[in-house]
Design an enzyme around this catalytic site. Structure first.
Site, mmCIF file in Angstrom:
data_model
loop_
_atom_site.group_PDB
_atom_site.id
_atom_site.type_symbol
_atom_site.label_atom_id
_atom_site.label_comp_id
_atom_site.label_asym_id
_atom_site.label_seq_id
_atom_site.Cartn_x
_atom_site.Cartn_y
_atom_site.Cartn_z
ATOM 1 N N ILE A 292 0.841 -1.207 0.000
ATOM 2 C CA ILE A 292 0.000 0.000 0.000
ATOM 3 C C ILE A 292 0.872 1.251 0.000
ATOM 4 C CG2 ILE A 292 -1.894 -1.164 1.171
ATOM 5 C CD1 ILE A 292 -0.869 0.230 3.798
ATOM 6 N N HIS B 83 -4.043 -4.404 -2.811
ATOM 7 C CA HIS B 83 -4.530 -4.098 -1.464
ATOM 8 C C HIS B 83 -4.724 -2.600 -1.250
ATOM 9 C CE1 HIS B 83 -2.928 -8.244 0.031
ATOM 10 N NE2 HIS B 83 -4.013 -8.341 -0.714
ATOM 11 N N ASN C 180 13.071 -14.160 -1.982
ATOM 12 C CA ASN C 180 12.473 -13.894 -0.666
ATOM 13 C C ASN C 180 13.435 -14.342 0.422
ATOM 14 O OD1 ASN C 180 9.846 -12.952 0.426
ATOM 15 N ND2 ASN C 180 9.887 -14.906 1.505
ATOM 16 N N GLU D 222 12.800 -15.725 3.247
ATOM 17 C CA GLU D 222 12.422 -17.010 3.862
ATOM 18 C C GLU D 222 11.780 -17.934 2.836
ATOM 19 O OE1 GLU D 222 9.645 -15.225 6.508
ATOM 20 O OE2 GLU D 222 11.074 -15.130 8.158
HETATM 21 P P1 NAD Z 1 4.613 -10.545 4.520
HETATM 22 O O1 NAD Z 1 4.966 -9.625 5.660
HETATM 23 O O2 NAD Z 1 3.616 -11.608 4.771
HETATM 24 O O3 NAD Z 1 5.930 -11.256 3.979
HETATM 25 C C1 NAD Z 1 7.059 -10.522 3.647
HETATM 26 C C2 NAD Z 1 8.111 -11.505 3.150
HETATM 27 O O4 NAD Z 1 9.187 -10.750 2.650
HETATM 28 C C3 NAD Z 1 8.650 -12.409 4.252
HETATM 29 O O5 NAD Z 1 8.536 -13.765 3.830
HETATM 30 C C4 NAD Z 1 10.129 -11.993 4.383
HETATM 31 O O6 NAD Z 1 10.998 -13.097 4.546
HETATM 32 C C5 NAD Z 1 10.407 -11.340 3.047
HETATM 33 N N1 NAD Z 1 11.382 -10.240 3.107
HETATM 34 C C6 NAD Z 1 11.510 -9.282 4.059
HETATM 35 N N2 NAD Z 1 12.487 -8.414 3.706
HETATM 36 C C7 NAD Z 1 12.988 -8.851 2.521
HETATM 37 C C8 NAD Z 1 14.007 -8.380 1.652
HETATM 38 N N3 NAD Z 1 14.732 -7.291 1.942
HETATM 39 N N4 NAD Z 1 14.251 -9.061 0.498
HETATM 40 C C9 NAD Z 1 13.538 -10.191 0.198
HETATM 41 N N5 NAD Z 1 12.557 -10.682 0.995
HETATM 42 C C10 NAD Z 1 12.273 -10.008 2.135
HETATM 43 O O7 NAD Z 1 4.194 -9.618 3.315
HETATM 44 P P2 NAD Z 1 3.124 -9.859 2.188
HETATM 45 O O8 NAD Z 1 3.270 -11.221 1.620
HETATM 46 O O9 NAD Z 1 3.213 -8.672 1.323
HETATM 47 O O10 NAD Z 1 1.725 -9.819 2.947
HETATM 48 C C11 NAD Z 1 1.493 -8.901 3.986
HETATM 49 C C12 NAD Z 1 0.316 -7.966 3.805
HETATM 50 O O11 NAD Z 1 0.636 -6.788 4.517
HETATM 51 C C13 NAD Z 1 0.056 -7.523 2.410
HETATM 52 O O12 NAD Z 1 -1.307 -7.547 2.267
HETATM 53 C C14 NAD Z 1 0.503 -6.065 2.345
HETATM 54 O O13 NAD Z 1 -0.515 -5.280 1.772
HETATM 55 C C15 NAD Z 1 0.572 -5.604 3.766
HETATM 56 N N6 NAD Z 1 1.787 -4.799 4.080
HETATM 57 C C16 NAD Z 1 2.213 -3.849 3.224
HETATM 58 C C17 NAD Z 1 3.344 -3.106 3.520
HETATM 59 C C18 NAD Z 1 3.793 -2.077 2.529
HETATM 60 O O14 NAD Z 1 2.958 -1.512 1.815
HETATM 61 N N7 NAD Z 1 5.099 -1.816 2.437
HETATM 62 C C19 NAD Z 1 4.052 -3.329 4.690
HETATM 63 C C20 NAD Z 1 3.571 -4.311 5.578
HETATM 64 C C21 NAD Z 1 2.440 -5.055 5.243
#
Ligand code: NAD
Length: 253
Positions: free
Chosen positions: A105, A121, A220, A222
């Site tokens: 977002i 989202h 990713n 993990e």
């Molecule tokens: P998630 O938090 O479920 O997963 C994030 C993944 O990214 C993890 O598996 C982690 O290991 C990996 N990761 C973290 N840093 C990394 C890097 N530097 N390089 C590579 N991989 C990395 O996130 P998701 O799958 O997007 O789902 C979460 C929900 O939360 C989504 O719906 C999203 O809209 C929302 N969200 C958005 C933001 C944003 O807009 N930046 C931030 C937090 C959550």
């Protein structure tokens, strides 16, 4: 081993013409925005997601949602796109990348300069009154919220304003979803970046792509449940690896 994988992804990109990137919160952690599921990210500490981040919780207690979202809002308005966002802009400019499908977002893809972006989202550009559905530009509302930490209200009817982000229990924006599904069905290579692939229905799009014959690359930190289906899996920081892939691609172009 890592260098071989980087070479392999550069080769796959070279052979592909309709690449789609599928991104999650992990692509923005190098910009300082915490994700939701990495250990110590802190976003779900001491809160029940269904209370603070669902549409039912929002309607019942909007101040709890705004208290929870405050630090993320503060970080997001100050965040800048990182080299991973920039690499996807370059890939689009070179004609390999057809679309970015993002769960984020934070608007960092569009701020970096990506042109075709499906924000599944929602985003923080606008806010909508949950009573009369009047839509407002979010910038001044966010600026005020960052000062007073109070629930913003509609200037027309006094209803509560909700940022145009999708909460648990809400439908995904239909045009964004249909565009993303279309891109997923038509891609020859989907590159998944920084997503735990745990949030449905967004997480179903990679399967739509593989069923239509696309190859998968997963970048990713993990493991994900789709690692076994991917041609290449790299567990490393997207902001380091994507620029390296671009460098390999452009050296060998
Ligand atoms: P998630 O938090 O479920 O997963 C994030 C993944 O990214 C993890 O598996 C982690 O290991 C990996 N990761 C973290 N840093 C990394 C890097 N530097 N390089 C590579 N991989 C990395 O996130 P998701 O799958 O997007 O789902 C979460 C929900 O939360 C989504 O719906 C999203 O809209 C929302 N969200 C958005 C933001 C944003 O807009 N930046 C931030 C937090 C959550």
């Amino acid at each position: 081993m890592l260098l071989e994988k980087i070479d392999c992804v550069a080769q796959l990109i070279k052979q592909s013409r309709k690449i789609v990137a599928f991104t999650g919160a992990g692509i923005s952690t190098p910009s300082g925005i915490p994700d939701f599921r990495s250990p110590h990210s802190g976003m779900w500490n001491n809160v029940d997601p269904m209370v603070v981040a669902s549409i039912y919780g929002f309607r019942n207690d909007p101040q709890a949602f705004y208290d929870w979202i405050y630090p993320l809002t503060q970080t997001t308005v100050n965040a800048l796109p990182n080299p991973a966002h920039d690499a996807l802009v370059r890939l689009e400019t070179l004609g390999h990348l057809k679309a970015v499908i993002t769960q984020n977002i934070d608007m960092l893809h569009t701020r970096a300069g990506s042109k075709t972006v499906y924000e599944l989202h929602g985003h923080m550009r606008e806010a909508t009154c949950i009573h009369c559905f009047a839509v407002y530009a979010a910038e001044p509302i966010i600026a005020q919220f960052l000062v007073d930490k109070q629930v913003p209200h509609c200037s027309r009817c006094g209803g509560v304003l909700k940022p145009n982000v999708i909460l648990f229990g809400e439908q995904l924006p239909i045009q964004q979803l249909m565009g993303a599904q279309d891109a997923a069905r038509n891609t020859d290579l989907m590159i998944i970046i920084g997503s735990s692939l745990e949030v449905a229905p967004a997480s179903e799009l990679p399967l739509l792509a593989t069923r239509a014959g696309a190859k998968l690359v997963i970048l990713n930190l993990e493991n994900t449940h789709l690692d076994a289906k991917a041609q290449v899996v790299i567990h490393a920081d997207a902001a380091e690896i994507l620029p390296e892939i671009m460098q390999r691609l452009e050296i060998t172009a």
